[in-house]
Design an enzyme around this catalytic site. Structure first.
Site, PDB file in Angstrom:
ATOM      1  N   GLY A  15       5.549  16.817  20.232  1.00 48.27           N
ATOM      2  CA  GLY A  15       5.663  15.658  20.487  1.00 48.27           C
ATOM      3  C   GLY A  15       7.099  15.260  20.429  1.00 48.27           C
ATOM      4  N   GLY A  17       8.117  12.009  20.541  1.00 46.88           N
ATOM      5  CA  GLY A  17       8.354  10.665  20.510  1.00 46.88           C
ATOM      6  C   GLY A  17       9.602  10.107  19.763  1.00 46.88           C
ATOM      7  N   PHE A  18       9.411   9.121  18.786  1.00 49.70           N
ATOM      8  CA  PHE A  18      10.306   8.530  18.161  1.00 49.70           C
ATOM      9  C   PHE A  18      10.656   9.349  16.832  1.00 49.70           C
ATOM     10  CE2 PHE A  18       9.130   4.587  19.924  1.00 49.70           C
ATOM     11  CZ  PHE A  18      10.476   3.763  20.174  1.00 49.70           C
ATOM     12  N   VAL A  83      -0.228  20.848  23.721  1.00 53.78           N
ATOM     13  CA  VAL A  83      -1.075  21.722  22.771  1.00 53.78           C
ATOM     14  C   VAL A  83      -2.270  21.562  22.722  1.00 53.78           C
ATOM     15  CG1 VAL A  83      -0.528  22.578  20.251  1.00 53.78           C
ATOM     16  CG2 VAL A  83       1.443  22.003  21.812  1.00 53.78           C
ATOM     17  N   GLU A 174       2.355  -9.758  22.765  1.00 54.84           N
ATOM     18  CA  GLU A 174       3.413  -9.802  23.712  1.00 54.84           C
ATOM     19  C   GLU A 174       3.008  -9.734  25.120  1.00 54.84           C
ATOM     20  OE1 GLU A 174       6.895  -8.153  20.937  1.00 54.84           O
ATOM     21  OE2 GLU A 174       6.019  -6.718  22.311  1.00 54.84           O
ATOM     22  N   ASP A 305       3.263   8.227  13.348  1.00 59.03           N
ATOM     23  CA  ASP A 305       1.898   7.673  13.506  1.00 59.03           C
ATOM     24  C   ASP A 305       0.865   8.452  13.204  1.00 59.03           C
ATOM     25  OD1 ASP A 305       3.040   5.364  14.716  1.00 59.03           O
ATOM     26  OD2 ASP A 305       1.857   5.554  16.329  1.00 59.03           O
ATOM     27  N   ALA A 322       7.621   2.311  14.709  1.00 57.26           N
ATOM     28  CA  ALA A 322       8.800   3.047  15.061  1.00 57.26           C
ATOM     29  C   ALA A 322       9.592   3.500  13.937  1.00 57.26           C
ATOM     30  CB  ALA A 322       9.665   2.626  16.276  1.00 57.26           C
ATOM     31  N   GLN A 323       9.822   2.490  13.069  1.00 54.78           N
ATOM     32  CA  GLN A 323      10.781   2.851  11.708  1.00 54.78           C
ATOM     33  C   GLN A 323      10.165   3.686  11.012  1.00 54.78           C
ATOM     34  OE1 GLN A 323      13.874   2.294  10.691  1.00 54.78           O
ATOM     35  NE2 GLN A 323      14.193   1.381  12.825  1.00 54.78           N
TER      36      GLN A 323
HETATM   37  C1  LIG Z   1       2.602  -0.987  23.550  1.00 57.69           C
HETATM   38  C2  LIG Z   1       3.065  -0.640  22.229  1.00 57.69           C
HETATM   39  C3  LIG Z   1       4.023  -1.529  21.681  1.00 57.69           C
HETATM   40  C4  LIG Z   1       4.724  -1.005  20.324  1.00 57.69           C
HETATM   41  N1  LIG Z   1       5.656  -2.031  20.139  1.00 57.69           N
HETATM   42  C5  LIG Z   1       6.196  -1.607  19.087  1.00 57.69           C
HETATM   43  C6  LIG Z   1       7.228  -2.354  18.177  1.00 57.69           C
HETATM   44  O1  LIG Z   1       7.641  -3.538  18.964  1.00 57.69           O
HETATM   45  N2  LIG Z   1       7.895  -2.112  17.130  1.00 57.69           N
HETATM   46  C7  LIG Z   1       7.488  -0.836  16.612  1.00 57.69           C
HETATM   47  O2  LIG Z   1       8.171  -0.579  15.425  1.00 57.69           O
HETATM   48  N3  LIG Z   1       6.501  -0.169  16.954  1.00 57.69           N
HETATM   49  C8  LIG Z   1       5.531  -0.636  18.237  1.00 57.69           C
HETATM   50  N4  LIG Z   1       4.928   0.479  18.511  1.00 57.69           N
HETATM   51  C9  LIG Z   1       4.653   1.484  17.779  1.00 57.69           C
HETATM   52  C10 LIG Z   1       5.374   2.535  18.276  1.00 57.69           C
HETATM   53  O3  LIG Z   1       5.777   2.861  19.470  1.00 57.69           O
HETATM   54  C11 LIG Z   1       4.913   3.998  17.514  1.00 57.69           C
HETATM   55  O4  LIG Z   1       4.904   3.475  16.095  1.00 57.69           O
HETATM   56  C12 LIG Z   1       5.957   5.283  17.495  1.00 57.69           C
HETATM   57  O5  LIG Z   1       5.996   5.330  18.996  1.00 57.69           O
HETATM   58  C13 LIG Z   1       5.320   6.367  16.729  1.00 57.69           C
HETATM   59  O6  LIG Z   1       6.207   7.264  17.171  1.00 57.69           O
HETATM   60  P1  LIG Z   1       5.583   8.943  16.984  1.00 57.69           P
HETATM   61  O7  LIG Z   1       6.915   9.736  17.231  1.00 57.69           O
HETATM   62  O8  LIG Z   1       4.755   9.061  15.595  1.00 57.69           O
HETATM   63  O9  LIG Z   1       4.564   8.892  18.184  1.00 57.69           O
HETATM   64  P2  LIG Z   1       5.017   8.637  19.785  1.00 57.69           P
HETATM   65  O10 LIG Z   1       6.191   7.970  20.085  1.00 57.69           O
HETATM   66  O11 LIG Z   1       3.793   7.955  20.230  1.00 57.69           O
HETATM   67  O12 LIG Z   1       5.044  10.185  20.262  1.00 57.69           O
HETATM   68  C14 LIG Z   1       4.353  11.201  20.385  1.00 57.69           C
HETATM   69  C15 LIG Z   1       4.455  12.166  21.548  1.00 57.69           C
HETATM   70  O13 LIG Z   1       3.615  13.291  21.347  1.00 57.69           O
HETATM   71  C16 LIG Z   1       3.309  13.641  22.659  1.00 57.69           C
HETATM   72  N5  LIG Z   1       1.981  14.201  22.404  1.00 57.69           N
HETATM   73  C17 LIG Z   1       0.798  13.853  22.082  1.00 57.69           C
HETATM   74  N6  LIG Z   1      -0.095  14.780  21.929  1.00 57.69           N
HETATM   75  C18 LIG Z   1       0.425  15.855  22.452  1.00 57.69           C
HETATM   76  C19 LIG Z   1      -0.161  17.126  22.587  1.00 57.69           C
HETATM   77  N7  LIG Z   1      -1.355  17.526  22.347  1.00 57.69           N
HETATM   78  N8  LIG Z   1       0.650  18.076  23.225  1.00 57.69           N
HETATM   79  C20 LIG Z   1       1.963  17.811  23.492  1.00 57.69           C
HETATM   80  N9  LIG Z   1       2.635  16.472  23.300  1.00 57.69           N
HETATM   81  C21 LIG Z   1       1.716  15.745  22.784  1.00 57.69           C
HETATM   82  C22 LIG Z   1       3.322  12.363  23.675  1.00 57.69           C
HETATM   83  O14 LIG Z   1       3.554  12.573  24.770  1.00 57.69           O
HETATM   84  C23 LIG Z   1       4.216  11.685  22.721  1.00 57.69           C
HETATM   85  O15 LIG Z   1       5.710  11.883  23.629  1.00 57.69           O
HETATM   86  C24 LIG Z   1       4.149  -0.120  19.865  1.00 57.69           C
HETATM   87  C25 LIG Z   1       3.272   1.049  20.396  1.00 57.69           C
HETATM   88  C26 LIG Z   1       2.593   0.359  21.478  1.00 57.69           C
HETATM   89  C27 LIG Z   1       1.695   1.493  22.235  1.00 57.69           C
END
Ligand SMILES: Cc1cc2nc3c(=O)[nH]c(=O)nc-3n(C[C@H](O)[C@H](O)[C@H](O)COP(=O)(O)OP(=O)(O)OC[C@H]3O[C@@H](n4cnc5c(N)ncnc54)[C@H](O)[C@@H]3O)c2cc1C
Length: 434
Positions: A15, A17-18, A83, A174, A305, A322-323
């Site tokens: 992953g 992501g953030f 994965v 939003e 998350d 995100a935080q």
């Molecule tokens: C529409 C929307 C608006 C939002 N607005 C806000 C906001 O204003 N403020 C805020 O703080 N938060 C906001 N959030 C929440 C925030 O985006 C998430 O809490 C944050 O992205 C979590 O980060 P993460 O790294 O846990 O997961 P993510 O950022 O979701 O990253 C997960 C990554 O894992 C990858 N992945 C998943 N499963 C697999 C797999 N099996 N194999 C390979 N790769 C995989 C995905 O492609 C992705 O790149 C929002 C979310 C959404 C959907």
């Protein structure tokens, strides 16, 4: 996966992501081999997905190539793959491009849309968790309007331009605000042959207030902002089903609509192998201790998350925002190095920086830990925080210029059907006048 053998410890991160990117940045040049796996070759800035869905921003401005993040880091590899499984006994991950052994594994797969088991809603409604999904929504909104101008039947026409957003959290709020502005600033000019007053934006919330994770003051202000923009808010309404045409609820209230956007819930994006009952909570988040270690495993971690760290202060885990993901990713970067060097790890403590939501031009609500404010100042704070948080100078500059342009000329250049979306529906809206 064609990753070279190494004498260094291999850390596999699932992953980008953030959380995954924050961790990767911390692990650079630490004499470790790091392999980052993601099903997309870009990082998505999810907080601005709604602007892509409503034509305010182009998709590329909220995405950032993962390879560009790590291109300068030594012994770092990225592989584009989903994965499918984790084999904890043999310490390897299994994906469609092969298997890979790990010394340490970090699951940072984020979350996905939760339909609470309702297959009809899953099939017929639109989700907004990824860039392709946002582009689908954008196409569908515009396709509905293109179709509505061709149709004489009033009820079909109204159905096409009736939008129902289920879920009154920040995403629903939003998106509702942005759709209302799109109606006022764009759609009424682009479609003069339609009666734009018939376009409805309905926001349906099961609880008794929208933005229920924010202060009561902010939720009331957001409600007023939305109502002034013409959004109809339905509170204490549970959506029971949607068959592609009609939404039924727990009361007599029904909606006839071609577009339902479902933002009413999320659940952990679990990978099989670590999905046993004892490991996950009721929304499929993996239970971790204060070092983000998955219960029962010293060398497997979950972040962001997907991680459920149950603490007295956070009995349901940290907010899925995100935080927490960023802060956990950064700390784990330090802790993995400590663990390898047999030093004590530092327990995670969340620093709450507050929450915010924007409703539209000059309208936002901000909750800081001890202070709540709204209006134009809140809107500037919201913009500054989001610009600052985007990855990459070009993305920051493009988003900033877009916002300035949109603000001055009341326009959204992104209202393009680049990739048509074919709605799954048992109802086909037929044009009787071409
Ligand atoms: C529409 C929307 C608006 C939002 N607005 C806000 C906001 O204003 N403020 C805020 O703080 N938060 C906001 N959030 C929440 C925030 O985006 C998430 O809490 C944050 O992205 C979590 O980060 P993460 O790294 O846990 O997961 P993510 O950022 O979701 O990253 C997960 C990554 O894992 C990858 N992945 C998943 N499963 C697999 C797999 N099996 N194999 C390979 N790769 C995989 C995905 O492609 C992705 O790149 C929002 C979310 C959404 C959907």
């Amino acid at each position: 996966m064609n990753i070279p053998n190494t004498t260094n410890k291999r850390i596999v991160i699932i992953g980008g992501g953030f959380a995954g990117i924050a961790l990767a940045k911390k692990l650079r040049n630490k004499n470790l081999q790091v392999v980052l796996l993601d099903k997309h070759n870009y990082h998505t800035f999810q907080p601005l997905l709604y602007q892509v869905a409503t034509g305010g921003l182009e998709a590329g401005s909220i995405a950032y190539p993962i390879r560009k993040v790590i291109q300068e880091y030594k012994d770092f590899y990225f592989r584009l793959t989903t994965v499918a499984e984790i084999d904890t006994v043999n310490q390897k991950v299994i994906s469609e491009i092969g298997e890979l052994k790990y010394d340490y594994l970090v699951i940072a797969t984020g979350s996905k849309t939760n339909y609470f088991g309702n297959k009809d809603i899953e099939r017929y409604s639109m989700a907004m968790k990824t860039i392709p999904q946002s582009l689908n929504i954008r196409s569908l909104i515009l396709e509905n309007f293109e179709q509505a101008v061709l149709i004489k039947d009033i009820s079909e026409k109204n159905c096409l331009i009736n939008f129902v957003l289920v879920g009154g959290g920040p995403t629903g709020v939003e998106l509702a605000g942005a759709l209302a502005e799109m109606k006022r600033e764009i759609l009424q000019k682009d479609y003069p042959d339609l009666d734009i007053n018939k376009m409805q934006i309905n926001l349906v919330q099961s609880g008794d207030r929208i933005l229920n994770t924010m202060s009561e003051k902010s939720s009331k202000t957001a409600e007023d902002f939305l109502e002034n923009l013409g959004v109809k808010i339905w509170k204490n309404v549970h959506v029971l089903n949607y068959d592609g045409r009609t939404i039924t609820t727990n009361s007599d209230l029904t909606f006839e609509t071609a577009t339902v956007i479902w933002t009413a819930g999320v659940k952990g994006a679990l990978v099989s192998g670590l999905d046993g009952q004892s490991l996950v909570d009721n929304v499929k988040r993996i239970r971790v201790n204060q070092f983000n270690q998955v219960k029962g495993y010293e060398n497997i971690f979950a972040l962001g998350d997907i991680a459920m760290m149950e603490l007295d202060e956070f009995p349901q885990g940290h907010p899925m925002m995100a935080q927490p993901a960023l802060q956990q990713g950064r700390l784990l970067g330090e802790n993995i190095v400590k663990l390898i060097n047999n030093q004590p790890m530092i327990p995670f403590e969340y620093k709450d920086k507050g929450a915010m939501a924007t409703i539209g031009r000059n309208k936002a609500v901000v909750d800081l830990p001890n202070y709540h404010f709204s209006g134009i100042f809140a809107w500037f704070v919201w913009m500054f925080v989001h610009l600052f948080s985007l990855i990459g100078f070009k993305n920051k500059a493009v988003v900033f210029l877009n916002w300035v342009y949109n603000y001055i000329v009341f326009d959204r250049e992104g209202r393009l059907i680049i990739r048509p979306y074919k709605k799954k529906s048992f109802v086909s809206f037929t044009s009787d006048e071409v």
